[in-house]
Motif scaffolding. Structure first.
Motif, mmCIF file in Angstrom:
data_model
loop_
_atom_site.group_PDB
_atom_site.id
_atom_site.type_symbol
_atom_site.label_atom_id
_atom_site.label_comp_id
_atom_site.label_asym_id
_atom_site.label_seq_id
_atom_site.Cartn_x
_atom_site.Cartn_y
_atom_site.Cartn_z
ATOM 1 N N PHE A 238 0.843 -1.202 0.000
ATOM 2 C CA PHE A 238 0.000 0.000 0.000
ATOM 3 C C PHE A 238 0.877 1.250 0.000
ATOM 4 C CE2 PHE A 238 -2.037 3.404 2.443
ATOM 5 C CZ PHE A 238 -3.234 3.564 1.763
ATOM 6 N N ILE A 239 1.873 1.238 0.875
ATOM 7 C CA ILE A 239 2.755 2.410 0.995
ATOM 8 C C ILE A 239 3.565 2.595 -0.289
ATOM 9 C CG2 ILE A 239 4.711 3.393 2.271
ATOM 10 C CD1 ILE A 239 3.635 1.928 4.781
ATOM 11 N N ARG A 240 4.097 1.482 -0.803
ATOM 12 C CA ARG A 240 4.896 1.554 -2.028
ATOM 13 C C ARG A 240 4.066 2.121 -3.184
ATOM 14 N NH1 ARG A 240 4.617 -1.431 -5.835
ATOM 15 N NH2 ARG A 240 3.599 -3.091 -4.652
ATOM 16 N N GLN A 241 2.839 1.611 -3.316
ATOM 17 C CA GLN A 241 2.001 2.052 -4.431
ATOM 18 C C GLN A 241 1.598 3.527 -4.291
ATOM 19 O OE1 GLN A 241 -1.480 -0.368 -4.994
ATOM 20 N NE2 GLN A 241 -1.815 0.370 -7.097
ATOM 21 N N ALA A 242 1.326 3.946 -3.058
ATOM 22 C CA ALA A 242 1.021 5.368 -2.834
ATOM 23 C C ALA A 242 2.225 6.213 -3.236
ATOM 24 C CB ALA A 242 0.664 5.609 -1.367
ATOM 25 N N ASN A 243 3.405 5.784 -2.806
ATOM 26 C CA ASN A 243 4.651 6.509 -3.127
ATOM 27 C C ASN A 243 4.871 6.574 -4.637
ATOM 28 O OD1 ASN A 243 6.810 5.577 -0.278
ATOM 29 N ND2 ASN A 243 4.990 6.842 -0.396
ATOM 30 N N GLU A 244 4.616 5.468 -5.310
ATOM 31 C CA GLU A 244 4.800 5.452 -6.771
ATOM 32 C C GLU A 244 3.879 6.455 -7.464
ATOM 33 O OE1 GLU A 244 6.214 0.799 -7.099
ATOM 34 O OE2 GLU A 244 4.232 1.365 -7.862
ATOM 35 N N ASN A 245 2.776 6.756 -6.775
ATOM 36 C CA ASN A 245 1.848 7.747 -7.328
ATOM 37 C C ASN A 245 2.078 9.138 -6.734
ATOM 38 O OD1 ASN A 245 -0.271 6.429 -9.219
ATOM 39 N ND2 ASN A 245 0.029 4.945 -7.573
ATOM 40 N N GLY A 246 3.237 9.297 -6.119
ATOM 41 C CA GLY A 246 3.625 10.626 -5.638
ATOM 42 C C GLY A 246 3.063 10.999 -4.283
ATOM 43 N N LEU A 247 2.490 10.023 -3.573
ATOM 44 C CA LEU A 247 1.863 10.328 -2.283
ATOM 45 C C LEU A 247 2.624 9.698 -1.117
ATOM 46 C CD1 LEU A 247 -1.824 9.629 -3.395
ATOM 47 C CD2 LEU A 247 -0.906 11.887 -2.794
ATOM 48 N N PRO A 248 3.283 10.527 -0.285
ATOM 49 C CA PRO A 248 3.843 9.977 0.952
ATOM 50 C C PRO A 248 2.721 9.502 1.872
ATOM 51 C CG PRO A 248 4.159 12.379 0.860
ATOM 52 C CD PRO A 248 3.528 11.962 -0.440
ATOM 53 N N VAL A 249 3.029 8.518 2.717
ATOM 54 C CA VAL A 249 2.031 7.969 3.640
ATOM 55 C C VAL A 249 2.467 8.221 5.080
ATOM 56 C CG1 VAL A 249 0.881 5.856 4.436
ATOM 57 C CG2 VAL A 249 1.332 6.182 1.984
ATOM 58 N N HIS A 250 1.646 8.966 5.810
ATOM 59 C CA HIS A 250 1.880 9.225 7.233
ATOM 60 C C HIS A 250 0.885 8.400 8.038
ATOM 61 C CE1 HIS A 250 3.521 13.397 5.842
ATOM 62 N NE2 HIS A 250 4.391 12.420 5.652
ATOM 63 N N VAL A 251 1.388 7.677 9.031
ATOM 64 C CA VAL A 251 0.535 6.722 9.744
ATOM 65 C C VAL A 251 0.232 7.227 11.152
ATOM 66 C CG1 VAL A 251 0.356 4.322 10.523
ATOM 67 C CG2 VAL A 251 1.606 4.842 8.412
ATOM 68 N N TYR A 252 -1.045 7.153 11.549
ATOM 69 C CA TYR A 252 -1.453 7.535 12.896
ATOM 70 C C TYR A 252 -2.007 6.339 13.633
ATOM 71 C CZ TYR A 252 -6.254 7.755 10.982
ATOM 72 O OH TYR A 252 -7.458 7.443 10.377
ATOM 73 N N THR A 253 -2.085 6.378 14.942
ATOM 74 C CA THR A 253 -1.253 7.110 15.882
ATOM 75 C C THR A 253 -0.392 6.058 16.548
ATOM 76 O OG1 THR A 253 -3.005 8.740 16.226
ATOM 77 C CG2 THR A 253 -1.268 8.635 17.918
ATOM 78 N N VAL A 254 0.911 6.149 16.389
ATOM 79 C CA VAL A 254 1.818 5.046 16.699
ATOM 80 C C VAL A 254 2.642 5.403 17.930
ATOM 81 C CG1 VAL A 254 3.534 3.472 15.733
ATOM 82 C CG2 VAL A 254 1.918 4.651 14.201
ATOM 83 N N ASN A 255 2.400 4.684 19.021
ATOM 84 C CA ASN A 255 2.999 5.080 20.297
ATOM 85 C C ASN A 255 4.028 4.106 20.861
ATOM 86 O OD1 ASN A 255 1.567 7.499 20.449
ATOM 87 N ND2 ASN A 255 -0.216 6.476 21.344
ATOM 88 N N ASP A 277 9.456 11.641 21.480
ATOM 89 C CA ASP A 277 10.792 11.326 22.031
ATOM 90 C C ASP A 277 11.212 9.909 21.641
ATOM 91 O OD1 ASP A 277 8.549 10.723 23.655
ATOM 92 O OD2 ASP A 277 9.786 10.510 25.450
ATOM 93 N N ARG A 278 10.269 8.964 21.719
ATOM 94 C CA ARG A 278 10.575 7.577 21.333
ATOM 95 C C ARG A 278 10.917 7.485 19.847
ATOM 96 N NH1 ARG A 278 5.321 4.720 24.279
ATOM 97 N NH2 ARG A 278 5.912 5.328 26.405
#
Ligand code: G3P
Ligand code: CA
Length: 284
Positions: A238-255, A277-278
């Protein structure tokens, strides 16, 4: 230009402080943003809403009950009424180990106050929250961004789950970089199907280049969840394909650190976290 520089920097990994360093200080308060800024995160994330008298405030929930000593819908109150609330003590009560007497009495923040404090010395990742409950939000937000010269100076991203809200922002100022938020969850009706979706894009299993291109026409990236009740809803493809279409992927909310590591390995282009910080430790 600074705006071009900002877009270029989206190609590298972004540390996004979700509601400030909200794992350490009450969310959406100055204390939480001060910490995140001190730690030199890439973006301060915030949710923007509008008061009964048209001010833009930094606040996540539709109601004030959870994170203040008041009750009811935030849009029913004027700025002056909201300023009388204590948005810090709930955190001390909920987190004995992190409680700090200085948090008590924290006032609700306006967008102006945040911009006055950090100015062009920070970047802001601003969500137009619940657009149907916040009429006039996009107009008031864009006006404030322009007043503080935040757009041309490459200081903001505007994010929303509502495509319509993003398009409204774009109509008001077409230089503002936009992030389309999506939320994926496992299908209840059909267990064979990996996920359902909200927003404007199909679920990860079905999304194709055309769908990504449709988003890329107005947006500079995608913000997505990654897990729903223990089930992972996006993958490296999913991330690779988004990137190939010029879209960075930001993922929420990762603690959690191990989840941060896993998503970085999957190729995520940035993470929203309550614990910057982590994440900064991993990025270094
Ligand atoms: O804005 C990304 C993420 O914050 C969306 O979820 O509910 O925390 O605003 P929420
Ligand atoms: Ca948000």
């Amino acid at each position: 230009t600074p705006l071009e520089e900002q877009l270029k920097e989206l190609e590298s990994f972004q540390v996004i402080a979700h509601r400030g360093a909200s794992g350490h200080a009450p969310e959406s308060t100055m204390a939480a943003y001060e910490l995140a800024h001190e730690w030199n995160v890439d973006y301060l994330e915030l949710d923007a809403q509008i008061t009964a008298d048209g001010e833009v405030v930094v606040f996540h929930d539709d109601a004030i009950d959870r994170t203040s000593d008041g009750e009811g819908k935030i849009n029913d109150y004027t700025m002056e009424e909201l300023k009388a609330l204590d948005t810090g003590s709930w955190f001390n009560e909920a987190n004995a180990d992190k409680a700090d007497a200085d948090f008590a009495g924290a006032q609700i923040l306006t967008l102006d106050e945040l911009f006055e404090r950090f100015g062009h010395d920070a970047r802001y990742y601003i969500e137009t929250k619940s657009p149907q409950l916040n009429p006039g939000l996009e107009e008031a937000l864009v006006k404030t961004l322009e007043e503080y010269d935040m757009v041309e100076s490459g200081r903001v991203l505007v994010q929303s789950f509502e495509q319509e809200s993003l398009l409204k922002v774009q109509e008001l100022n077409d230089d503002i970089p936009l992030i389309q938020l999506v939320w994926y969850y496992p299908s209840e009706e059909d267990e064979s199907r990996l996920v359902e979706w909200t927003g404007v894009t199909p679920g990860p299993a079905e999304i194709n280049d055309e769908d990504f291109q449709a988003v890329a026409e107005y947006a500079s990236g995608i913000g997505t969840n990654y897990i729903y009740e223990g089930q992972e809803v996006i993958d490296a493809d999913f991330i690779r394909q988004a990137n190939e279409n010029g879209l960075p992927v930001h993922v929420y909310t990762v603690n959690e650190t191990d989840e941060m590591e896993r998503l970085m390995e999957m190729g995520a282009n940035g993470l929203f976290t309550n614990y910057p910080d982590r994440l900064l430790k991993l990025v270094e």
